[in-house]
Design an enzyme around this catalytic site. Sequence first.
Site, PDB file in Angstrom:
ATOM      1  N   MET A  76      47.562  30.531  34.967  1.00  0.00           N
ATOM      2  CA  MET A  76      48.518  31.602  34.678  1.00  0.00           C
ATOM      3  C   MET A  76      49.457  31.899  35.850  1.00  0.00           C
ATOM      4  SD  MET A  76      48.639  32.715  31.620  1.00  0.00           S
ATOM      5  CE  MET A  76      47.684  32.501  30.111  1.00  0.00           C
ATOM      6  N   ASN A 102      43.031  39.407  30.050  1.00  0.00           N
ATOM      7  CA  ASN A 102      41.744  39.579  30.737  1.00  0.00           C
ATOM      8  C   ASN A 102      41.570  38.697  31.971  1.00  0.00           C
ATOM      9  OD1 ASN A 102      38.631  40.061  30.675  1.00  0.00           O
ATOM     10  ND2 ASN A 102      38.831  37.836  30.432  1.00  0.00           N
ATOM     11  N   HIS A 103      42.349  37.603  32.088  1.00  0.00           N
ATOM     12  CA  HIS A 103      42.100  36.640  33.172  1.00  0.00           C
ATOM     13  C   HIS A 103      42.400  37.242  34.555  1.00  0.00           C
ATOM     14  CE1 HIS A 103      46.408  36.330  32.347  1.00  0.00           C
ATOM     15  NE2 HIS A 103      46.531  36.031  33.630  1.00  0.00           N
ATOM     16  N   TYR A 166      43.476  42.379  45.236  1.00  0.00           N
ATOM     17  CA  TYR A 166      43.046  42.528  43.840  1.00  0.00           C
ATOM     18  C   TYR A 166      43.416  43.918  43.309  1.00  0.00           C
ATOM     19  CZ  TYR A 166      39.693  43.228  40.003  1.00  0.00           C
ATOM     20  OH  TYR A 166      39.103  43.544  38.799  1.00  0.00           O
ATOM     21  N   SER A 167      43.099  44.962  44.104  1.00  0.00           N
ATOM     22  CA  SER A 167      43.419  46.342  43.702  1.00  0.00           C
ATOM     23  C   SER A 167      44.910  46.510  43.442  1.00  0.00           C
ATOM     24  CB  SER A 167      43.052  47.321  44.818  1.00  0.00           C
ATOM     25  OG  SER A 167      41.777  47.799  44.652  1.00  0.00           O
ATOM     26  N   ALA A 168      45.720  45.910  44.318  1.00  0.00           N
ATOM     27  CA  ALA A 168      47.176  46.030  44.165  1.00  0.00           C
ATOM     28  C   ALA A 168      47.615  45.487  42.814  1.00  0.00           C
ATOM     29  CB  ALA A 168      47.881  45.275  45.296  1.00  0.00           C
ATOM     30  N   LYS A 170      45.872  45.323  40.088  1.00  0.00           N
ATOM     31  CA  LYS A 170      45.389  46.184  38.996  1.00  0.00           C
ATOM     32  C   LYS A 170      46.181  47.510  38.959  1.00  0.00           C
ATOM     33  CE  LYS A 170      42.114  43.545  37.225  1.00  0.00           C
ATOM     34  NZ  LYS A 170      42.307  42.899  35.913  1.00  0.00           N
ATOM     35  N   GLU A 204      28.944  36.349  36.305  1.00  0.00           N
ATOM     36  CA  GLU A 204      28.511  35.495  37.420  1.00  0.00           C
ATOM     37  C   GLU A 204      29.415  35.653  38.631  1.00  0.00           C
ATOM     38  OE1 GLU A 204      27.049  31.735  35.127  1.00  0.00           O
ATOM     39  OE2 GLU A 204      27.792  31.136  37.118  1.00  0.00           O
TER      40      GLU A 204
HETATM   41  N1  LIG Z   1      33.051  41.719  36.460  1.00  0.00           N
HETATM   42  C1  LIG Z   1      33.371  42.908  36.993  1.00  0.00           C
HETATM   43  O1  LIG Z   1      32.583  43.549  37.721  1.00  0.00           O
HETATM   44  C2  LIG Z   1      34.686  43.520  36.663  1.00  0.00           C
HETATM   45  C3  LIG Z   1      35.679  42.849  35.971  1.00  0.00           C
HETATM   46  N2  LIG Z   1      36.864  43.487  35.697  1.00  0.00           N
HETATM   47  C4  LIG Z   1      37.926  42.782  34.984  1.00  0.00           C
HETATM   48  O2  LIG Z   1      37.408  42.109  33.852  1.00  0.00           O
HETATM   49  C5  LIG Z   1      38.161  40.910  33.624  1.00  0.00           C
HETATM   50  C6  LIG Z   1      37.211  39.728  33.501  1.00  0.00           C
HETATM   51  O3  LIG Z   1      36.462  39.636  34.693  1.00  0.00           O
HETATM   52  P1  LIG Z   1      35.187  38.665  34.781  1.00  0.00           P
HETATM   53  O4  LIG Z   1      34.735  38.324  33.422  1.00  0.00           O
HETATM   54  O5  LIG Z   1      34.245  39.250  35.742  1.00  0.00           O
HETATM   55  O6  LIG Z   1      35.861  37.387  35.452  1.00  0.00           O
HETATM   56  P2  LIG Z   1      35.404  35.852  35.448  1.00  0.00           P
HETATM   57  O7  LIG Z   1      35.637  35.352  36.819  1.00  0.00           O
HETATM   58  O8  LIG Z   1      34.062  35.669  34.844  1.00  0.00           O
HETATM   59  O9  LIG Z   1      36.460  35.189  34.450  1.00  0.00           O
HETATM   60  C7  LIG Z   1      37.781  35.028  34.818  1.00  0.00           C
HETATM   61  C8  LIG Z   1      38.460  34.167  33.775  1.00  0.00           C
HETATM   62  O10 LIG Z   1      39.820  33.936  34.192  1.00  0.00           O
HETATM   63  C9  LIG Z   1      40.043  32.525  34.243  1.00  0.00           C
HETATM   64  N3  LIG Z   1      40.955  32.221  35.339  1.00  0.00           N
HETATM   65  C10 LIG Z   1      40.691  32.180  36.667  1.00  0.00           C
HETATM   66  N4  LIG Z   1      41.787  31.844  37.361  1.00  0.00           N
HETATM   67  C11 LIG Z   1      42.768  31.657  36.442  1.00  0.00           C
HETATM   68  C12 LIG Z   1      44.129  31.268  36.522  1.00  0.00           C
HETATM   69  N5  LIG Z   1      44.710  31.023  37.703  1.00  0.00           N
HETATM   70  N6  LIG Z   1      44.857  31.142  35.384  1.00  0.00           N
HETATM   71  C13 LIG Z   1      44.274  31.384  34.187  1.00  0.00           C
HETATM   72  N7  LIG Z   1      42.990  31.775  34.034  1.00  0.00           N
HETATM   73  C14 LIG Z   1      42.241  31.896  35.155  1.00  0.00           C
HETATM   74  C15 LIG Z   1      38.650  31.909  34.440  1.00  0.00           C
HETATM   75  O11 LIG Z   1      38.546  30.591  33.953  1.00  0.00           O
HETATM   76  P3  LIG Z   1      38.962  29.282  34.776  1.00  0.00           P
HETATM   77  O12 LIG Z   1      38.308  29.375  36.099  1.00  0.00           O
HETATM   78  O13 LIG Z   1      38.463  28.191  33.900  1.00  0.00           O
HETATM   79  O14 LIG Z   1      40.441  29.304  34.826  1.00  0.00           O
HETATM   80  C16 LIG Z   1      37.819  32.820  33.579  1.00  0.00           C
HETATM   81  O15 LIG Z   1      37.886  32.424  32.236  1.00  0.00           O
HETATM   82  C17 LIG Z   1      39.160  40.800  34.774  1.00  0.00           C
HETATM   83  O16 LIG Z   1      40.416  41.302  34.370  1.00  0.00           O
HETATM   84  C18 LIG Z   1      38.566  41.703  35.841  1.00  0.00           C
HETATM   85  O17 LIG Z   1      39.541  42.244  36.690  1.00  0.00           O
HETATM   86  C19 LIG Z   1      37.111  44.751  36.078  1.00  0.00           C
HETATM   87  C20 LIG Z   1      36.169  45.454  36.767  1.00  0.00           C
HETATM   88  C21 LIG Z   1      34.889  44.900  37.121  1.00  0.00           C
HETATM   89  C1  LIG Z   2      31.116  48.631  42.588  1.00  0.00           C
HETATM   90  C2  LIG Z   2      32.582  48.931  42.353  1.00  0.00           C
HETATM   91  C3  LIG Z   2      32.707  50.360  41.851  1.00  0.00           C
HETATM   92  C4  LIG Z   2      32.381  51.348  42.931  1.00  0.00           C
HETATM   93  C5  LIG Z   2      33.242  51.201  44.126  1.00  0.00           C
HETATM   94  O1  LIG Z   2      34.473  51.310  44.039  1.00  0.00           O
HETATM   95  O2  LIG Z   2      32.664  50.984  45.172  1.00  0.00           O
HETATM   96  C6  LIG Z   2      33.188  47.931  41.373  1.00  0.00           C
HETATM   97  C7  LIG Z   2      34.309  48.484  40.513  1.00  0.00           C
HETATM   98  C8  LIG Z   2      35.232  47.310  40.214  1.00  0.00           C
HETATM   99  C9  LIG Z   2      34.563  46.110  40.782  1.00  0.00           C
HETATM  100  C10 LIG Z   2      35.398  44.862  41.143  1.00  0.00           C
HETATM  101  C11 LIG Z   2      36.266  44.396  40.093  1.00  0.00           C
HETATM  102  O3  LIG Z   2      37.109  45.092  39.611  1.00  0.00           O
HETATM  103  C12 LIG Z   2      36.175  42.946  39.703  1.00  0.00           C
HETATM  104  C13 LIG Z   2      36.307  42.071  40.857  1.00  0.00           C
HETATM  105  C14 LIG Z   2      36.105  40.690  40.244  1.00  0.00           C
HETATM  106  C15 LIG Z   2      35.995  39.623  41.234  1.00  0.00           C
HETATM  107  O4  LIG Z   2      35.557  38.443  40.575  1.00  0.00           O
HETATM  108  C16 LIG Z   2      35.047  39.969  42.364  1.00  0.00           C
HETATM  109  C17 LIG Z   2      34.363  41.292  42.209  1.00  0.00           C
HETATM  110  C18 LIG Z   2      35.283  42.448  41.970  1.00  0.00           C
HETATM  111  C19 LIG Z   2      36.041  42.678  43.259  1.00  0.00           C
HETATM  112  C20 LIG Z   2      34.465  43.715  41.594  1.00  0.00           C
HETATM  113  C21 LIG Z   2      33.526  44.226  42.691  1.00  0.00           C
HETATM  114  C22 LIG Z   2      32.800  45.553  42.356  1.00  0.00           C
HETATM  115  C23 LIG Z   2      33.774  46.641  41.977  1.00  0.00           C
HETATM  116  C24 LIG Z   2      34.591  46.979  43.205  1.00  0.00           C
END
Ligand SMILES: NC(=O)C1=CN([C@@H]2O[C@H](COP(=O)(O)OP(=O)(O)OC[C@H]3O[C@@H](n4cnc5c(N)ncnc54)[C@H](OP(=O)(O)O)[C@@H]3O)[C@@H](O)[C@H]2O)C=CC1
Ligand SMILES: C[C@H](CCC(=O)O)[C@H]1CC[C@H]2[C@@H]3C(=O)C[C@@H]4C[C@H](O)CC[C@]4(C)[C@H]3CC[C@]12C
Length: 276
Positions: A76, A102-103, A166-168, A170, A204
């Site tokens: 993306m 969502n990515h 990352y925060s920026a 979001k 994961e």
């Molecule tokens: N897990 C958490 O604790 C939290 C997650 N979130 C949000 O939830 C959403 C999903 O997170 P989560 O499921 O943990 O993330 P994952 O890392 O498990 O999944 C990320 C997905 O994005 C794809 N991806 C990675 N890089 C790219 C790229 N450059 N272009 C297109 N696709 C890409 C990955 O597949 P591939 O590598 O095959 O491209 C994968 O399918 C995110 O928006 C995240 O910010 C928010 C707060 C907390």
């Molecule tokens: C534990 C945090 C909440 C409390 C705090 O602010 O300390 C989590 C809230 C959001 C999480 C992050 C997130 O948004 C997804 C990211 C996905 C990446 O793959 C790596 C981990 C994250 C930075 C993740 C980490 C925990 C939080 C900050």
Amino acid sequence: FYFYSAPENFSEEMLRGKRVIVTGASSGIGEQMAYHLARMEAHLLLTARTEAKLQKVVERCLELGAASARYISGSMDSPSLPEEVLREAENTWGGLDMLILNHIGQSGFTFFSGDVGHVRNLLETNFVSYVALATAALPMLKESEGNIVVVSSVAGRIAGPFTASYSATKFALEGFFSSLRQEFIIDKVNVSITLCILGYINTESAVRAVSHVIPDTPAPKEECALEIIRAGALRRREMLYPPRAVGTMLLLHSFAPELLDSIIRGNYRLENVRRT
Ligand SMILES: NC(=O)C1=CN([C@@H]2O[C@H](COP(=O)(O)OP(=O)(O)OC[C@H]3O[C@@H](n4cnc5c(N)ncnc54)[C@H](OP(=O)(O)O)[C@@H]3O)[C@@H](O)[C@H]2O)C=CC1
Ligand SMILES: C[C@H](CCC(=O)O)[C@H]1CC[C@H]2[C@@H]3C(=O)C[C@@H]4C[C@H](O)CC[C@]4(C)[C@H]3CC[C@]12C
């Protein structure tokens, strides 16, 4: 009061036969959303970079009952991919009902290293591509009076340490899509925008990134995925998950931000933060 008492009139049938795009669907929350939507008999178009993983997710979706399932692989951060994805939806379905954004690109959980190039690239992947996907989808979503679902984070409302870039991205999403929602209301565009404010979820990649620093137990990705779909289908303005933990943090942030900042820092095992 609003979040805990809104009428629960969601039914899985609301998604039957709907045409849904899920980005970042090869793993984590996106993969789980694909499986829920498949059980609900939706048509699915999934995206991520890794073709082999997407193939497996598509196969599983078909086994679970998806009305149809296909994928497009690519990164993306490529400016042409969003339009390619929406062209595929138009050519195969002739329309679209729900766009789930969502990515995320890879980012570590550590001190900001000064790498401005990484910030630029992450903004392209986590923010600009969301704007481009929503823009390309809008004509079809207007037609179907559909839904845009934006998966964001507590880190897009409250900036804790080690997630600066990352925060920026979001925070940018929240600003853009909240403004767009207002414009839709002014223009009577009946497309809902749902912002999902997630706390720590047991995917994961998240557990790998932070479990050595954050001692909290992450919330389940399966339930999180279902709550995102439910909020989108109900055209909610926003959803919090897990609701109590995220709700408490947002409340504390609004009346005692410095106290919350120090609680967050105090909760982290700072000695385990890996400096790159
Ligand atoms: N897990 C958490 O604790 C939290 C997650 N979130 C949000 O939830 C959403 C999903 O997170 P989560 O499921 O943990 O993330 P994952 O890392 O498990 O999944 C990320 C997905 O994005 C794809 N991806 C990675 N890089 C790219 C790229 N450059 N272009 C297109 N696709 C890409 C990955 O597949 P591939 O590598 O095959 O491209 C994968 O399918 C995110 O928006 C995240 O910010 C928010 C707060 C907390
Ligand atoms: C534990 C945090 C909440 C409390 C705090 O602010 O300390 C989590 C809230 C959001 C999480 C992050 C997130 O948004 C997804 C990211 C996905 C990446 O793959 C790596 C981990 C994250 C930075 C993740 C980490 C925990 C939080 C900050």
